[in-house]
Design an enzyme around this catalytic site. Structure first.
Site, PDB file in Angstrom:
ATOM      1  CB  ILE A  13      -0.962   0.005   1.210  1.00  0.00           C
ATOM      2  CG1 ILE A  13      -1.835  -1.261   1.202  1.00  0.00           C
ATOM      3  CG2 ILE A  13      -1.836   1.262   1.189  1.00  0.00           C
ATOM      4  CD1 ILE A  13      -2.738  -1.410   2.424  1.00  0.00           C
ATOM      5  N   GLY A  37       8.281  -5.301   4.102  1.00  0.00           N
ATOM      6  CA  GLY A  37       8.275  -4.606   2.815  1.00  0.00           C
ATOM      7  C   GLY A  37       9.511  -4.965   2.007  1.00  0.00           C
ATOM      8  CG  ASP A  55      11.709  -0.460  14.011  1.00  0.00           C
ATOM      9  OD1 ASP A  55      11.739  -1.618  13.570  1.00  0.00           O
ATOM     10  OD2 ASP A  55      10.887  -0.076  14.868  1.00  0.00           O
ATOM     11  CB  SER A 120     -12.414  -3.786   8.476  1.00  0.00           C
ATOM     12  OG  SER A 120     -11.636  -4.923   8.119  1.00  0.00           O
ATOM     13  CE1 TYR A 143      -2.691  -5.543  11.957  1.00  0.00           C
ATOM     14  CE2 TYR A 143      -4.982  -6.021  11.480  1.00  0.00           C
ATOM     15  CZ  TYR A 143      -3.807  -5.391  11.167  1.00  0.00           C
ATOM     16  OH  TYR A 143      -3.742  -4.592  10.047  1.00  0.00           O
ATOM     17  CE  LYS A 147      -2.780  -1.551  11.894  1.00  0.00           C
ATOM     18  NZ  LYS A 147      -2.327  -0.518  10.949  1.00  0.00           N
ATOM     19  CB  VAL A 187      -7.047 -14.707   1.585  1.00  0.00           C
ATOM     20  CG1 VAL A 187      -8.040 -13.647   1.118  1.00  0.00           C
ATOM     21  CG2 VAL A 187      -7.509 -16.091   1.163  1.00  0.00           C
ATOM     22  NE  ARG A 272      -6.489 -16.293   9.603  1.00  0.00           N
ATOM     23  CZ  ARG A 272      -6.147 -15.337   8.752  1.00  0.00           C
ATOM     24  NH1 ARG A 272      -5.279 -15.595   7.798  1.00  0.00           N
ATOM     25  NH2 ARG A 272      -6.665 -14.140   8.837  1.00  0.00           N
ATOM     26  CG  ASP A 275     -10.027 -15.641  10.350  1.00  0.00           C
ATOM     27  OD1 ASP A 275      -9.169 -14.743  10.393  1.00  0.00           O
ATOM     28  OD2 ASP A 275     -10.057 -16.532   9.477  1.00  0.00           O
TER      29      ASP A 275
HETATM   30  C1  UD2 Z   1      -7.629  -8.436   8.488  1.00  0.00           C
HETATM   31  C2  UD2 Z   1      -8.560  -7.233   8.379  1.00  0.00           C
HETATM   32  C3  UD2 Z   1      -8.067  -6.309   7.256  1.00  0.00           C
HETATM   33  C4  UD2 Z   1      -6.586  -5.938   7.440  1.00  0.00           C
HETATM   34  C5  UD2 Z   1      -5.792  -7.232   7.514  1.00  0.00           C
HETATM   35  C6  UD2 Z   1      -4.302  -6.980   7.719  1.00  0.00           C
HETATM   36  C7  UD2 Z   1     -10.724  -8.184   8.987  1.00  0.00           C
HETATM   37  C8  UD2 Z   1     -12.111  -8.454   8.532  1.00  0.00           C
HETATM   38  N1  UD2 Z   1      -9.902  -7.653   8.070  1.00  0.00           N
HETATM   39  O1  UD2 Z   1      -7.758  -9.188   7.307  1.00  0.00           O
HETATM   40  O2  UD2 Z   1      -8.874  -5.142   7.234  1.00  0.00           O
HETATM   41  O3  UD2 Z   1      -6.423  -5.143   8.583  1.00  0.00           O
HETATM   42  O4  UD2 Z   1      -6.271  -8.030   8.619  1.00  0.00           O
HETATM   43  O5  UD2 Z   1      -3.614  -8.195   7.843  1.00  0.00           O
HETATM   44  O6  UD2 Z   1     -10.381  -8.385  10.143  1.00  0.00           O
HETATM   45  N2  UD2 Z   1      -7.643 -17.444   4.502  1.00  0.00           N
HETATM   46  C9  UD2 Z   1      -7.784 -18.713   3.968  1.00  0.00           C
HETATM   47  N3  UD2 Z   1      -6.661 -19.331   3.483  1.00  0.00           N
HETATM   48  C10 UD2 Z   1      -5.436 -18.753   3.502  1.00  0.00           C
HETATM   49  C11 UD2 Z   1      -5.304 -17.434   4.036  1.00  0.00           C
HETATM   50  C12 UD2 Z   1      -6.434 -16.810   4.538  1.00  0.00           C
HETATM   51  O7  UD2 Z   1      -8.875 -19.273   3.936  1.00  0.00           O
HETATM   52  O8  UD2 Z   1      -4.470 -19.392   3.064  1.00  0.00           O
HETATM   53  C13 UD2 Z   1      -8.847 -16.778   5.026  1.00  0.00           C
HETATM   54  C14 UD2 Z   1      -8.686 -16.251   6.449  1.00  0.00           C
HETATM   55  O9  UD2 Z   1      -8.923 -17.277   7.407  1.00  0.00           O
HETATM   56  C15 UD2 Z   1      -9.746 -15.162   6.452  1.00  0.00           C
HETATM   57  C16 UD2 Z   1      -9.758 -14.630   5.007  1.00  0.00           C
HETATM   58  O10 UD2 Z   1      -9.096 -15.631   4.235  1.00  0.00           O
HETATM   59  O11 UD2 Z   1     -11.018 -15.706   6.749  1.00  0.00           O
HETATM   60  C17 UD2 Z   1      -9.003 -13.334   4.838  1.00  0.00           C
HETATM   61  O12 UD2 Z   1      -7.737 -13.482   5.478  1.00  0.00           O
HETATM   62  P1  UD2 Z   1      -6.569 -12.402   5.319  1.00  0.00           P
HETATM   63  O13 UD2 Z   1      -5.433 -12.869   6.155  1.00  0.00           O
HETATM   64  O14 UD2 Z   1      -6.336 -12.120   3.895  1.00  0.00           O
HETATM   65  O15 UD2 Z   1      -7.220 -11.074   5.897  1.00  0.00           O
HETATM   66  P2  UD2 Z   1      -8.044 -10.761   7.282  1.00  0.00           P
HETATM   67  O16 UD2 Z   1      -9.492 -10.936   7.015  1.00  0.00           O
HETATM   68  O17 UD2 Z   1      -7.426 -11.430   8.432  1.00  0.00           O
END
Ligand code: UD2
Length: 321
Positions: A13, A37, A55, A120, A143, A147, A187, A272, A275
Site C-alpha cells: 500500500i 516490505g 524502524d 476493519s 491485531y 489497530k 488471502v 483460523r 478470524d
Molecule cells: C484483516 C482485516 C483487514 C486488514 C488485515 C491486515 C478483517 C475483517 N480484516 O484481514 O482489514 O487489517 O487483517 O492483515 O479483520 N484465509 C484462507 N486461506 C489462507 C489465508 C487466509 O482461507 O491461506 C482466510 C482467512 O482465514 C480469512 C480470510 O481468508 O477468513 C481473509 O484473510 P486475510 O489474512 O487475507 O485477511 P483478514 O481478514 O485477516
C-alpha cells in the site's frame, strides 16, 4: 506541492501511494524497516523519493523523518491477525509503541495532519452488517486491539495537542505487490501464487466467510482525499474504506482459479483463530465527508492483480518457459 512522509513505504500500500504522489509532483519521504516490505516495490521511483531504512521505534529517527513534513500517511504495521495471535507482544511493539513514537515526533515537528491505516478488524464480532463507524468496536484478535488502540491515540493527540488526524478503517485491501511469501500473507496474494505454483490453496473454514475486498487504488484515493478534507473532519474521526460489497472465500477461489485456468477443488481446513466471519463496509460516511468513491470494483481489481503476479513470474523465469 506538499511534503509527505509515508511510513511502510516499501509495503504494497505504501509503495502504491508513493507512486501516486510522485506522479502528482509531490515531495515524498518514506521510511520502512524492511521487515515485511521490499525495496523492489520502490524500484521505479527510488531516485524520486527520499527513502530511509528506519524502524518506528527509533525515536530520534522519527523526529528527523517528520522534520518539514505536511502530511504523514502512516501505513507501517506488522500486519496480520494470525501473526498477532501467535506473537502479540511483537506486533504490539510495532503497531502500538511504534505508532505512539511516530505521533510524538509528528506532534513535535508540527506536521499538518496524520492519516492512519486503521483496520476493519476493529468491528470484530459485531453481528450487524454492514459495519458502520458509530457501532461499538468488539475487537477479537490482538491485531484488532492494537489497530483500535491507535485510533484512540490519534483522537487523543488531536484533543490533547491539536494534531489533526484521520483514521481510515481499511477493509481487506488487495492488489499488485501484496507480499505472497509468508504464512501471514493476504488471502488473494496467497491463493494466486499457490495456484500459479500448481498447488491447491486451503480455505480456512467452510468457504462462506466473507470480506469486503477493496482494490489498493481505492485506498490510495482515500488517503489523498483525507489529506484534502477540511480540518473539521480531521479531529481523529474514523472512516470505513471498503466497497460496500462482499465476497465469500469460495467466490474468491473460483474467480482466481477461473483466471488462471486452475481446475482443482479447494482444500478446506479448520477456521483460523481470531478470524471474524463476515465483514462488509457501510461507506456512506467516507463518501459524504471525504468524497470517497471506490472506483475499482472487485472483479476488475482481481483481474489486474492476478495479471500482475503472472507478469512478475514471467519476468523472473523467462528461460523456464
Ligand atoms: C484483516 C482485516 C483487514 C486488514 C488485515 C491486515 C478483517 C475483517 N480484516 O484481514 O482489514 O487489517 O487483517 O492483515 O479483520 N484465509 C484462507 N486461506 C489462507 C489465508 C487466509 O482461507 O491461506 C482466510 C482467512 O482465514 C480469512 C480470510 O481468508 O477468513 C481473509 O484473510 P486475510 O489474512 O487475507 O485477511 P483478514 O481478514 O485477516
Amino acid at each position: 506541492m506538499a511534503r509527505y512522509l509515508i511510513t511502510g513505504i516499501a509495503g504494497f500500500i505504501g509503495s502504491t501511494l508513493a507512486r501516486a504522489l510522485v506522479e502528482q509532483g509531490h515531495a515524498v519521504r518514506g521510511i520502512d524497516n524492511l521487515s515485511t516490505g521490499s525495496l523492489d516495490n520502490l524500484a521505479e521511483i527510488r531516485s524520486s523519493i527520499d527513502f530511509q531504512q528506519m524502524d518506528l521505534l527509533d525515536a530520534a529517527g522519527m523526529r528527523s523523518a517528520c522534520e518539514g513534513i505536511d502530511y504523514v500517511l502512516h501505513q507501517a504495521a506488522l500486519a496480520s491477525v494470525p501473526r498477532s495471535v501467535k506473537d502479540p507482544l511483537a506486533s504490539h511493539e510495532s503497531n502500538v509503541n511504534g505508532t505512539l513514537n511516530l505521533l510524538i515526533a509528528a506532534r513535535d515537528a508540527k506536521v499538518r495532519r496524520i492519516v492512519y491505516a486503521a483496520s476493519s478488524s476493529a468491528y470484530g464480532d459485531q453481528p450487524t452488517q454492514p459495519k458502520q463507524e458509530a457501532m461499538s468496536p468488539l475487537p477479537l484478535s490482538p491485531y484488532a486491539v492494537q489497530k483500535l488502540a491507535c485510533e484512540y491515540y490519534i483522537q487523543s493527540f488531536y484533543r490533547s495537542y491539536g494534531l489533526e488526524g484521520i483514521c481510515l478503517r481499511y477493509f481487506n485491501i488487495f492488489g499488485p505487490r501484496q507480499a505472497a511469501d509468508s504464512p501471514y500473507s493476504g488471502v488473494i496474494a496467497k491463493f494466486t501464487t499457490t495456484m500459479m505454483a500448481g498447488q491447491t490453496p486451503t480455505i480456512f473454514g467452510d468457504g462462506l466467510t466473507s470480506r469486503d475486498f477493496n482494490y489498493v487504488e481505492n485506498a490510495v484515493s482515500a488517503n489523498l482525499l483525507a489529506c484534502l478534507a477540511p480540518s473539521s473532519v480531521a479531529t481523529g474521526r474514523v472512516f470505513n474504506i471498503g466497497t460496500g460489497e462482499s465476497h465469500t472465500l469460495n467466490e474468491v477461489y473460483a474467480a482466481i482459479a477461473g483466471q488462471l485456468g486452475f481446475t482443482a477443488e479447494p482444500i478446506y481446513g479448520p477456521p483460523r483463530a481470531g478470524d471474524i466471519k463476515h465483514s462488509l463496509a457501510d461507506i456512506r460516511r467516507a463518501t459524504d465527508e471525504l468524497g470517497y468513491q471506490p472506483k475499482a470494483r472487485f472483479h476488475e481489481g482481481l483481474r489486474k492483480t492476478v495479471a500482475w503476479y503472472l507478469a512478475e513470474a514471467e519476468k523472473k523465469a523467462p528461460a523456464a518457459r
